[in-house]
Design a protein around this motif. Structure first.
Motif, short mmCIF file in Angstrom:
data_model
loop_
_atom_site.label_atom_id
_atom_site.label_comp_id
_atom_site.label_asym_id
_atom_site.label_seq_id
_atom_site.Cartn_x
_atom_site.Cartn_y
_atom_site.Cartn_z
N GLY A 10 0.85 -1.35 0.06
CA GLY A 10 0.12 -0.04 0.04
C GLY A 10 0.68 1.29 -0.01
N GLY A 11 0.76 2.15 -0.86
CA GLY A 11 1.54 3.14 -1.24
C GLY A 11 0.64 4.48 -0.81
N GLY A 12 -0.39 4.39 0.05
CA GLY A 12 -1.02 5.68 0.39
C GLY A 12 -0.05 6.49 1.37
N ALA A 14 0.10 6.42 4.53
CA ALA A 14 0.49 5.72 5.77
C ALA A 14 1.97 4.81 5.34
CB ALA A 14 -0.49 4.76 6.39
N TYR A 32 4.90 -1.82 -2.37
CA TYR A 32 3.75 -2.16 -3.72
C TYR A 32 2.64 -1.46 -3.61
CZ TYR A 32 7.20 -5.88 -3.51
OH TYR A 32 8.32 -6.67 -3.44
N ARG A 41 -6.18 7.54 -1.07
CA ARG A 41 -7.36 8.44 -0.80
C ARG A 41 -6.85 9.93 -0.67
NH1 ARG A 41 -9.52 6.33 4.38
NH2 ARG A 41 -7.91 4.71 4.54
N ALA A 42 -5.50 10.05 -1.16
CA ALA A 42 -5.09 11.66 -1.13
C ALA A 42 -4.24 11.47 -2.45
CB ALA A 42 -4.39 11.90 -0.01
N ASN A 54 -8.21 13.74 -5.99
CA ASN A 54 -9.69 13.03 -5.80
C ASN A 54 -10.52 13.77 -4.74
OD1 ASN A 54 -7.60 12.26 -3.64
ND2 ASN A 54 -9.28 10.70 -2.86
N HIS A 272 -7.92 -8.94 1.77
CA HIS A 272 -7.49 -9.22 0.56
C HIS A 272 -5.78 -8.99 0.33
CE1 HIS A 272 -11.10 -9.99 -1.19
NE2 HIS A 272 -11.70 -9.09 -0.86
N THR A 397 -13.56 7.95 4.21
CA THR A 397 -13.08 7.59 5.62
C THR A 397 -14.05 6.59 6.20
OG1 THR A 397 -14.27 9.40 7.13
CG2 THR A 397 -12.12 10.10 5.78
N ASP A 421 -4.80 5.06 8.39
CA ASP A 421 -5.39 6.04 9.17
C ASP A 421 -6.27 5.52 10.36
OD1 ASP A 421 -7.60 5.13 7.61
OD2 ASP A 421 -8.10 7.12 6.90
N LEU A 431 -4.81 12.55 7.20
CA LEU A 431 -3.67 12.30 6.58
C LEU A 431 -2.50 12.31 8.02
CD1 LEU A 431 -3.30 15.11 3.74
CD2 LEU A 431 -3.63 12.70 3.64
N ALA A 434 -2.67 8.80 9.27
CA ALA A 434 -2.08 7.94 8.46
C ALA A 434 -0.58 7.90 8.55
CB ALA A 434 -2.72 8.39 6.77
#
Ligand SMILES: Cc1cc2nc3c(=O)[nH]c(=O)nc-3n(C[C@H](O)[C@H](O)[C@H](O)COP(=O)(O)OP(=O)(O)OC[C@H]3O[C@@H](n4cnc5c(N)ncnc54)[C@H](O)[C@@H]3O)c2cc1C
Length: 452
Positions: A10-12, A14, A32, A41-42, A54, A272, A397, A421, A431, A434
């Motif tokens: 996850g490349g958000g 966080a 990844y 989400r940002a 977004n 998942h 959220t 988050d 943010l 996160a």
């Protein structure tokens, strides 16, 4: 032999915060990210050649962890150019707006700024302003602690209803993305403590002056790459086997070895992120995931409105009347970065509607139309709208309700850590939550490795 990297799924914000923290400690990382652009989400969203986001985001001066990491990956003064930073102000969109509040929180240490703002607020009677001051003093005297399970509506009950409706309920929806009736009083009190009882500029608001991917995730990717790590977009990863000695990850079907894994996906994506064999081998994993099934989610809609003729707004962030738009933001930076072939616009506004409401049933076009009509009702002299785009994030959220489930700590299974988050205990889904969770997960990885 070279040490296998820590895998970050996850490349958000966080996951990127965890990656930067580990890279700083000299630990190799591989991030990844399933989407084609980092940020989750940002993130940046291109529409008609315009580098939109977004969703319009607002940060606070109190977001210390986020601002420190943005400074680390950009360096100064480039970091300062990522935002427009101003003292917090509630300013009506139009001069003639009825039943509107106007206040400015000057920069001052501790609660002083808020007290000056509340005393000088326009649109409230003297009695209402005094009641507001008393209420905030009582909150402060209680150390910003609220009874377990209390809602924000209950917390606001001692206030005159107009004060709650014009000031605190809109701030609750903006900060927690959850209506006051069901929002957690303790989390709201945490936000008030951080913003209004801390450093002199903690209550500042910061508006992005660049796209959200460029502000942190893409700069974080470059930072990590400069320290021997990597961030792969368009790659979906799963934890297949986990042990203290190492973790196996499947990346779009091929196996990769990692020294540990930080799973930094959204709460609804958590199941998942694990292969069935990993879930079967570690019973606490499905139990933690099942507990999160009780989380509810709230949407956020951002309606982008473009105008061929420019006009002056009283402030970069202005307050609307909630029917349906809540706040309007001026985004000249997006037009300055517009690509070839984009519509010829002189002004671009982002109008935000947090949480669900009657507008949720509208199509994107109907919502854009409704917001355009709203602005025109409030300010009839507005030039015609030349271009519009509504972006609705249905699971923007988790709902920050009074008794929402929260996973305990960053350690999930041997060698597997959790970030996102929803993991942070203090902040609502933001943010800052996160980033704090990513730093905490990286800290746990480093602590468990011991001295190398
Ligand atoms: C419209 C909108 C407006 C908002 N406004 C604000 C605001 O004003 N201020 C504020 O502070 N916060 C705001 N937020 C909240 C803030 O954006 C989020 O709290 C924050 O971005 C969450 O980051 P995260 O890294 O925890 O999760 P996410 O951003 O959800 O990141 C998870 C990432 O993991 C990826 N992923 C999932 N599964 C896999 C897999 N198996 N393999 C690889 N990758 C995977 C996803 O693609 C995603 O990129 C807003 C959110 C939205 C949607």
């Amino acid at each position: 032999m070279t040490e296998p990297p820590v895998a970050i799924v996850g490349g958000g914000w966080a996951g990127c915060a965890a990656a930067v923290t580990l890279a700083d400690a000299g630990v190799p990382v591989t991030v990844y990210e399933a989407a084609t652009i980092p940020g989750g989400r940002a993130r940046r969203v291109e529409r008609a050649g315009l580098p939109l986001d977004n969703g319009q985001h607002v940060l606070l001066g109190a977001y210390a962890a986020t601002l420190a990491l943005v400074a680390r990956v950009h360096g100064e003064p480039a970091a300062r150019r990522q935002f427009v930073r101003r003292p917090l102000a509630v300013v009506p969109f139009a001069a003639g707006q009825t039943d509107a509040l106007r206040l400015v929180v000057p920069r001052a240490p501790g609660r002083l700024g808020l007290l000056v703002a509340l005393l000088g607020a326009r649109g409230l009677s003297l009695d209402e302003r005094v009641a507001n001051l008393r209420w905030f003093r009582a909150l402060e005297r209680a150390g910003f602690r609220r009874p377990a399970g209390e809602s924000v509506a209950r917390m606001l009950a001692p206030l005159p209803p107009r004060v709650a409706r014009l000031l605190w309920e809109p701030l609750c929806i903006a900060a927690l993305n959850t209506p006051a009736a069901s929002a957690s009083a303790q989390v709201f009190a945490n936000v008030l403590r951080e913003a209004f009882a801390g450093a002199r500029d903690a209550s500042d608001f910061l508006l992005p002056a660049n796209d959200l991917a460029a502000i942190f995730p893409e700069a974080a990717a470059r930072y990590v790459e400069g320290r021997g790590g990597s961030l792969h977009t368009g790659e979906r990863a799963q934890v297949v086997a986990a042990a203290r000695s190492g973790v196996t990850i499947a990346v779009d079907g091929r196996a990769a070895t990692a020294s540990a894994a930080i799973v930094a996906v959204g709460p609804h994506q958590l199941r998942h992120a694990f292969a069935p064999e990993a879930l079967a081998a570690h019973p606490p994993l499905p139990a933690a995931i099942d507990a999160l099934a009780a989380l509810a989610y709230e949407p956020i809609a951002t309606v982008w409105l473009g105008f061929a003729h420019a006009f002056r707004l009283p402030a970069p962030m202005t307050r609307l009347d909630d029917a349906p738009g809540q706040w309007a933001f001026d985004r000249p930076d997006i037009l300055a970065r517009a690509g070839p072939g984009s519509p010829r616009l002189a002004q671009l506004l982002a109008v935000v509607i947090s949480a669900s409401g009657p507008h949720t049933a509208l199509s994107g076009d109907a919502l854009a139309h409704a917001v355009d009509a709203q602005l025109r009702r409030i300010e009839p002299r507005l030039p015609p709208c030349a271009w519009s785009q509504a972006i609705v994030e249905k699971r923007a959220t988790y709902a920050c309700t009074r008794n929402r489930p929260r996973p305990a700590g960053p350690r999930l299974a041997p060698g597997v850590y959790l970030a996102g988050d929803y993991v942070d205990a203090e902040y609502p889904a933001t943010l800052e939550a996160a980033v704090r969770s990513g730093i905490a997960a990286a800290g746990a990885v480093l602590a468990d490795r011991g001295p190398h």
